[in-house]
Design a protein around this motif. Structure first.
Motif, PDB file in Angstrom:
ATOM      1  N   TYR A 192       0.837  -1.212   0.000  1.00 47.62           N
ATOM      2  CA  TYR A 192       0.000   0.000   0.000  1.00 47.62           C
ATOM      3  C   TYR A 192       0.869   1.259   0.000  1.00 47.62           C
ATOM      4  CZ  TYR A 192      -3.836   3.159   1.111  1.00 47.62           C
ATOM      5  OH  TYR A 192      -4.756   4.185   1.077  1.00 47.62           O
ATOM      6  N   GLU A 193       1.979   1.212   0.755  1.00 48.67           N
ATOM      7  CA  GLU A 193       2.875   2.369   0.805  1.00 48.67           C
ATOM      8  C   GLU A 193       3.537   2.631  -0.556  1.00 48.67           C
ATOM      9  OE1 GLU A 193       4.895   5.648   2.062  1.00 48.67           O
ATOM     10  OE2 GLU A 193       3.232   4.585   3.036  1.00 48.67           O
ATOM     11  N   THR A 216       0.998   4.231  -2.673  1.00 46.81           N
ATOM     12  CA  THR A 216       0.812   5.628  -2.265  1.00 46.81           C
ATOM     13  C   THR A 216       1.908   6.518  -2.831  1.00 46.81           C
ATOM     14  OG1 THR A 216      -0.229   4.887  -0.198  1.00 46.81           O
ATOM     15  CG2 THR A 216       0.603   7.144  -0.264  1.00 46.81           C
ATOM     16  N   GLN A 217       3.163   6.037  -2.764  1.00 47.52           N
ATOM     17  CA  GLN A 217       4.279   6.804  -3.315  1.00 47.52           C
ATOM     18  C   GLN A 217       4.138   6.971  -4.831  1.00 47.52           C
ATOM     19  OE1 GLN A 217       6.623   8.370  -1.583  1.00 47.52           O
ATOM     20  NE2 GLN A 217       5.690   7.611   0.320  1.00 47.52           N
ATOM     21  N   TYR A 228       1.296   7.085  -6.489  1.00 50.17           N
ATOM     22  CA  TYR A 228       0.238   8.066  -6.730  1.00 50.17           C
ATOM     23  C   TYR A 228       0.735   9.487  -6.490  1.00 50.17           C
ATOM     24  CZ  TYR A 228      -3.396   4.478  -7.131  1.00 50.17           C
ATOM     25  OH  TYR A 228      -4.181   3.436  -7.565  1.00 50.17           O
ATOM     26  N   ASN A 250      -8.632  -0.832   1.541  1.00 45.49           N
ATOM     27  CA  ASN A 250      -7.442  -0.350   0.827  1.00 45.49           C
ATOM     28  C   ASN A 250      -7.619  -0.471  -0.685  1.00 45.49           C
ATOM     29  OD1 ASN A 250      -6.065   0.359   3.131  1.00 45.49           O
ATOM     30  ND2 ASN A 250      -4.898  -1.570   3.257  1.00 45.49           N
ATOM     31  N   THR A 283      -9.967   2.235  -1.979  1.00 41.75           N
ATOM     32  CA  THR A 283      -9.305   3.543  -1.997  1.00 41.75           C
ATOM     33  C   THR A 283      -8.402   3.686  -3.225  1.00 41.75           C
ATOM     34  OG1 THR A 283      -9.332   3.627   0.420  1.00 41.75           O
ATOM     35  CG2 THR A 283      -7.787   5.092  -0.707  1.00 41.75           C
ATOM     36  N   LEU A 284      -7.585   2.669  -3.454  1.00 37.97           N
ATOM     37  CA  LEU A 284      -6.649   2.727  -4.589  1.00 37.97           C
ATOM     38  C   LEU A 284      -7.391   2.683  -5.914  1.00 37.97           C
ATOM     39  CD1 LEU A 284      -3.870   0.315  -3.244  1.00 37.97           C
ATOM     40  CD2 LEU A 284      -3.796   2.816  -3.309  1.00 37.97           C
ATOM     41  N   LYS A 297      -8.998   6.075  -6.681  1.00 37.13           N
ATOM     42  CA  LYS A 297      -8.011   7.042  -7.168  1.00 37.13           C
ATOM     43  C   LYS A 297      -7.638   6.768  -8.616  1.00 37.13           C
ATOM     44  CE  LYS A 297      -5.943   9.735  -5.079  1.00 37.13           C
ATOM     45  NZ  LYS A 297      -6.154  11.184  -4.899  1.00 37.13           N
TER      46      LYS A 297
END
Length: 808
Positions: free
Chosen positions: A564-565, A568-569, A571, A605, A608-609, A612
């Motif tokens: 997930y991290e 996030t990076q 995105y 999760n 959310t992804l 986006k």
């Protein structure tokens, strides 16, 4: 002046040839009439032309060859005379009455050849007499050519072993007697005096004459009687004595080279100590590096020819003798250029690698001696010396084809310290190419450290390196080579593999402090730090791709927070760093493709992804890019091998949204170009409908597909549609696929049976109404008038009915 001298020499040569041919004519007439006295008279006059001192050795050779051809005819005449009863002894005495010594000796050698063949006297006595007679000519040019003539006519008449002239007096002794005065004459060339301005001319003449000296040494080496014992005890000491005593640099260099080239390799090996002992006694100006290098080259080739000869090298301790000899030569010639020393060590290393490939200590010893010689020199500036250093460093790579073995040579990196930054890069590229060519795996951290110390010129700027002129293409090639090298760091042990990576970073850059157990989390932390460095390059597109690859790796390791991290990076990088529209399209498809393969995320999760990703897709600059990204997002809600990730309704919503965007694209095309543009987007969406229809998505039914087919057909037939052969072919191929599926029969054929691959106008109204009912919910907020305008005027009455369903 030089031009005048050449012209004069040509005149003298022409005059000499003319005189020789005139006397040869009268000699032939005397030979035809069997007139011996006239034949001797005119042959002596003919040979008198060789008494000239005005010609260079090259021009003199032309005159000599004409005389040589005539003498062969005279020799045949002498043979005929002996068969007719003429005494060969009387003939031998008769020719000695010629007035001048040079013609007399040529005639004496010619008759002596016939004398030996007649066997009326021992060959050894005749040869000894001829050799003693020839000493009467002391002029270097005339004397060397006379002795060359003697060696040519007597080489098949030497009293060698197995020869018909064999005797106790060996051919070796005969030829040494002949060679000794030749060597002295070669030395005499250095004594030629003259104006200083003619020094170059004299040096050239000496170089031209050296071949004559070498001929007899070559013949000597071919004689069977010259075995190893005779060569060791008689031939070599006697020849070396003459060489050392001559004190002339050109003669010494050439004669030493002749010895090395003409005698067998096994002789050199067994007499190595005697031969090497002569080198320190040579003149300081002699090019010893070339002669010694050729000796070591011959011995290296001899060692490489067969493994059976290697024990001989061990027996005579060849390496130690050569190593000591080179050390003494360098010590004796304190002013030897660094090029000479490096060349010698390069040749010695090549010899060592051929003869003692398993003795790395020998190779390291040679490199250490080279470092010692270079220690007071600083960076090399001589290009030729630098090339020899490259050859020296390349030799172990070429021999072992394994950088791991080369890294065991402790003095190897020290030698590289003495080359400039550009040569350091060249050598680093040679090392990398060797690794890649031989697929060498670097498996330990200490070897990685040693390797990167060798190629540091490609990794960081060295002291004194120039920065103003950097070729961009060369720089890219160098960095790509280093990048490819990383793939060769491999160890099956995870702990050791992680040490390799730590070694690459260096202790000051190690984010993990003291070494401990290697965990997947630590590995991903290191990867994250590595990717972050790409921000400063900048290389955001590459960094995003790597973030997604790391996320997928974390997925395989079941590390949801880590995965997930990384997403996030990725995105954040997409939003802040990637602004180019084409780069955004590529990036969003990478994100969608990677996210679709992820199985580690929980519902929250993943939602959310996914949200986006669909949001990014709808915000792309161009409508066609938006459409394709949005329908690609439909795959995020339907994963074949995961039942908990099959949401047919959200798939349908994505496809409806894609249709809406495609319609908007048609509208914009109609407004700007006056035509509705291509239907390619609609055909692509149709294929997505078919895909999910086959996968069992119950939200996608045959009626919706049929309606979409008929709408595409109607639009392609409209008057405002722009011709697009590619779109037509695409649609036709899709219809053929539907027809093919129908023909399969069974469950597949039954499923496709309601779908018609073509539609006529009578069914169009019903199909549009049905399609609107099925898909209208997905078009909320659409400009109804815009949809109607996007299609052809002929079908606008039909679209007016569709609008009713949209409003409802």
């Amino acid at each position: 002046m030089m031009v005048d001298g050449v012209e004069d020499e040509e005149k003298w040569l022409a005059a000499g040839i003319a005189g020789l041919q005139q006397n040869a004519f009268y000699m032939h007439r005397a030979l035809d009439s069997n007139n011996l006295r006239d034949a001797l008279k005119y042959s002596a006059q003919m040979l008198s032309e060789l008494r000239t001192s005005k010609l260079s050795p090259q021009k003199y050779y032309q005159l000599y060859m004409r005389a040589f051809d005539e003498l062969r005819k005279l020799e045949m005449f002498f043979k005929e005379e002996t068969r007719r009863g003429c005494s060969i002894i009387d003939l031998y005495e008769l020719v000695q009455h010629a007035g001048n010594i040079l013609p007399r000796l040529y005639l004496l050698c010619t008759v002596g050849s016939v004398y030996i063949k007649s066997k009326e006297a021992p060959a050894k006595d005749v040869l000894k007499d001829l050799v003693e007679m020839c000493r009467g000519i002391q002029h270097p040019v005339r004397g060397l050519f006379l002795r060359s003539y003697l060696s040519q006519i007597s080489r098949d008449k030497l009293p060698d072993i197995g020869s018909e002239y064999e005797g106790c007096y060996t051919a070796c002794e005969s030829f040494i007697l002949l060679a000794d005065p030749e060597l002295r004459l070669a030395v005499g060339l250095s004594g030629l005096q003259g104006p200083a301005r003619e020094k170059d001319k004299r040096e050239k003449e000496r170089s031209e004459l050296r071949d004559l000296v070498g001929k007899n040494l070559h013949v000597l080496s071919q004689i069977e009687g010259v075995d190893l014992d005779m060569y060791k005890e008689t031939v070599l000491p006697r020849v070396l004595e003459q060489v050392v005593n001559c004190k002339d640099e050109i003669a010494q260099c050439y004669l030493m080279d002749c010895i090395i080239q003409v005698f067998p390799d096994e002789y050199h090996l067994q007499t190595l100590e005697i031969l090497l002992g002569a080198f320190p006694q040579l003149q300081p100006s002699v090019d010893i590096k070339t002669v010694l290098s050729r000796l070591m080259e011959r011995l290296s080739n001899y060692a490489a020819s067969s493994t059976e000869v290697l024990p001989e090298f061990l027996q005579v301790e060849a390496f130690s003798k050569l190593n000591n000899a080179i050390g003494k030569v360098i010590e004796a010639q304190a002013d030897m250029p660094i090029l000479g020393a490096v060349t010698l060590y390069s040749s010695l290393l090549t010899f060592t690698l051929h003869v003692h490939p398993d003795r790395l200590d020998y190779a390291d010893q040679v490199l250490g001696a080279c470092v010692k010689k270079l220690s007071g020199e600083g960076k090399l500036e001589d290009n030729r010396a630098t090339k020899q250093i490259v050859a020296l460093l390349s030799a172990p790579l070429d021999k072992y084809n394994d950088i791991v073995t080369v890294l065991k040579l402790s003095n190897y990196p020290s030698v590289m310290e003495y080359v400039d930054s550009e040569t350091n890069k060249v050598m680093a590229m040679v090392i990398i190419q060797s690794i890649m060519k031989n697929n060498t795996q670097i498996s330990t951290a200490d070897k990685v450290g040693a390797l990167f110390e060798l190629i540091k010129g490609l990794i960081r700027d060295l002291d004194g390196a120039a920065h103003d002129q950097v070729d961009e293409d060369d720089f890219k090639e160098e960095q790509n080579s280093v990048a490819r090298l990383i793939q060769m760091l491999q160890n099956d042990d995870t702990e050791e593999m992680f040490k390799l990576v730590r070694q690459l970073q260096g202790p000051e850059e190690n984010p993990f402090g003291e070494e401990g157990s290697t965990t997947p989390k630590k590995v991903f932390q290191l990867l994250n730090q590595t990717i972050e460095t790409l921000y400063g390059v900048p290389a955001p597109e590459l960094a995003l791709r790597l973030y997604l690859q790391c996320a997928e790796a974390a997925n395989d390791s079941d590390l949801e927070p880590v995965a997930y991290e990384f997403f996030t990076q990725a995105y954040i990088l997409y939003e802040e760093e990637i602004s180019d529209s084409r780069a955004q399209v590529t990036a969003i498809h990478l994100i969608i493709g990677t996210l679709q393969r992820m199985h580690v995320f929980g519902v929250e999760n993943r939602d959310t992804l996914t949200h986006k990703a669909t949001g990014y897709s709808a915000k792309l600059l161009k409508k066609p890019d938006q459409c394709r990204a949005v329908y690609a997002c439909s795959h995020l809600f339907w994963v074949d091998d995961q039942d908990n990730m099959k949401d047919g309704e959200r798939v349908l919503l994505c496809l409806k949204r894609a249709l809406r965007i495609a319609n908007a694209a048609q509208q914009m095309s109609n407004a700007t170009r006056g035509s509705t543009g291509s239907v390619t987007l609609f055909v692509e969406i149709l294929n997505k409908y078919l895909y999910f229809f086959e996968k069992g998505n119950t939200q996608i039914n045959a009626a919706a597909i049929q309606s979409l087919i008929e709408l595409i057909t109607a639009e392609m037939q409209s008057e405002s549609n722009s011709p697009d052969p590619a779109a037509d072919a695409f649609f036709a191929s899709t219809l053929r696929y539907i027809q093919f599926q129908k023909q399969k029969g069974g469950a597949v054929g039954e499923k496709y049976e309601p779908i018609k691959a073509s539609a006529d106008n009578s069914d169009l109204t019903h199909s549009i109404e049905r399609f609107a009912v099925d898909t209208g919910r997905g078009f909320g907020g659409v400009d109804s008038f815009a949809i109607g305008q996007a299609f052809s005027p002929r079908n606008q009455s039909l679209w007016s009915r569709v609008l009713v369903f949209f409003v409802c």
